[in-house]
Design a protein around this motif. Structure first.
Motif, PDB file in Angstrom:
ATOM      1  N   ARG A 111       0.832  -1.207   0.000  1.00 45.94           N
ATOM      2  CA  ARG A 111       0.000   0.000   0.000  1.00 45.94           C
ATOM      3  C   ARG A 111       0.872   1.264   0.000  1.00 45.94           C
ATOM      4  N   SER A 112       1.910   1.285   0.838  1.00 45.95           N
ATOM      5  CA  SER A 112       2.748   2.487   0.900  1.00 45.95           C
ATOM      6  C   SER A 112       3.562   2.661  -0.380  1.00 45.95           C
ATOM      7  N   VAL A 113       3.985   1.545  -0.996  1.00 48.21           N
ATOM      8  CA  VAL A 113       4.711   1.632  -2.265  1.00 48.21           C
ATOM      9  C   VAL A 113       3.788   2.166  -3.346  1.00 48.21           C
ATOM     10  N   GLY A 114       2.558   1.672  -3.395  1.00 51.78           N
ATOM     11  CA  GLY A 114       1.581   2.155  -4.369  1.00 51.78           C
ATOM     12  C   GLY A 114       1.287   3.633  -4.179  1.00 51.78           C
ATOM     13  N   LYS A 115       1.154   4.059  -2.935  1.00 55.17           N
ATOM     14  CA  LYS A 115       0.879   5.465  -2.639  1.00 55.17           C
ATOM     15  C   LYS A 115       2.035   6.342  -3.093  1.00 55.17           C
ATOM     16  N   GLN A 116       3.269   5.913  -2.785  1.00 54.57           N
ATOM     17  CA  GLN A 116       4.443   6.680  -3.190  1.00 54.57           C
ATOM     18  C   GLN A 116       4.527   6.749  -4.715  1.00 54.57           C
ATOM     19  N   PHE A 117       4.233   5.632  -5.397  1.00 50.98           N
ATOM     20  CA  PHE A 117       4.267   5.601  -6.862  1.00 50.98           C
ATOM     21  C   PHE A 117       3.281   6.606  -7.442  1.00 50.98           C
ATOM     22  N   THR A 118       2.043   6.576  -6.945  1.00 51.62           N
ATOM     23  CA  THR A 118       1.032   7.481  -7.492  1.00 51.62           C
ATOM     24  C   THR A 118       1.355   8.944  -7.189  1.00 51.62           C
ATOM     25  N   GLU A 119       1.985   9.210  -6.055  1.00 49.80           N
ATOM     26  CA  GLU A 119       2.368  10.584  -5.731  1.00 49.80           C
ATOM     27  C   GLU A 119       3.460  11.086  -6.671  1.00 49.80           C
ATOM     28  N   GLU A 120       4.387  10.199  -7.052  1.00 48.29           N
ATOM     29  CA  GLU A 120       5.520  10.617  -7.870  1.00 48.29           C
ATOM     30  C   GLU A 120       5.244  10.502  -9.369  1.00 48.29           C
ATOM     31  N   ILE A 121       4.507   9.478  -9.801  1.00 48.23           N
ATOM     32  CA  ILE A 121       4.316   9.202 -11.230  1.00 48.23           C
ATOM     33  C   ILE A 121       2.935   9.604 -11.735  1.00 48.23           C
ATOM     34  N   GLY A 122       1.948   9.428 -10.925  1.00 48.23           N
ATOM     35  CA  GLY A 122       0.587   9.728 -11.369  1.00 48.23           C
ATOM     36  C   GLY A 122      -0.354   8.665 -10.865  1.00 48.23           C
ATOM     37  N   GLU A 123      -0.648   7.687 -11.696  1.00 49.36           N
ATOM     38  CA  GLU A 123      -1.562   6.622 -11.288  1.00 49.36           C
ATOM     39  C   GLU A 123      -0.952   5.260 -11.566  1.00 49.36           C
TER      40      GLU A 123
END
Length: 73
Positions: free
Chosen positions: A52-64
């Motif tokens: 969950r935290s990796v997904g959140k960080q990804f979406t914050e930095e890359i988009g979706e």
């Protein structure tokens, strides 16, 4: 504190006293990160990440997050 380097198979290792492991919040068989620093070697606890935290960080930095509908298979 002084430690002695000892042969361990084809490698060389040191024993880390229990009091130091406890102060680091580490336990036996836990992974640690070794970093070369100017003064020598830094041993630090590996930060664990949940999916969950990796997904959140990804979406914050890359988009979706990529999905099958958007061409990710």
């Amino acid at each position: 504190m002084i430690a002695t380097l000892r042969r361990w198979g084809n490698s060389v290792g040191i024993r880390i006293p229990k009091t130091i492991l406890q102060s680091m919040g580490c336990v036996e068989n836990e992974n640690v990160e070794l970093l070369m620093v100017k003064e020598g070697v830094l041993i630090r606890k590996v930060k664990r990440c949940s999916a969950r935290s990796v997904g959140k960080q990804f979406t914050e930095e890359i988009g979706e997050m990529p999905t099958e509908e958007k061409g990710f298979a």
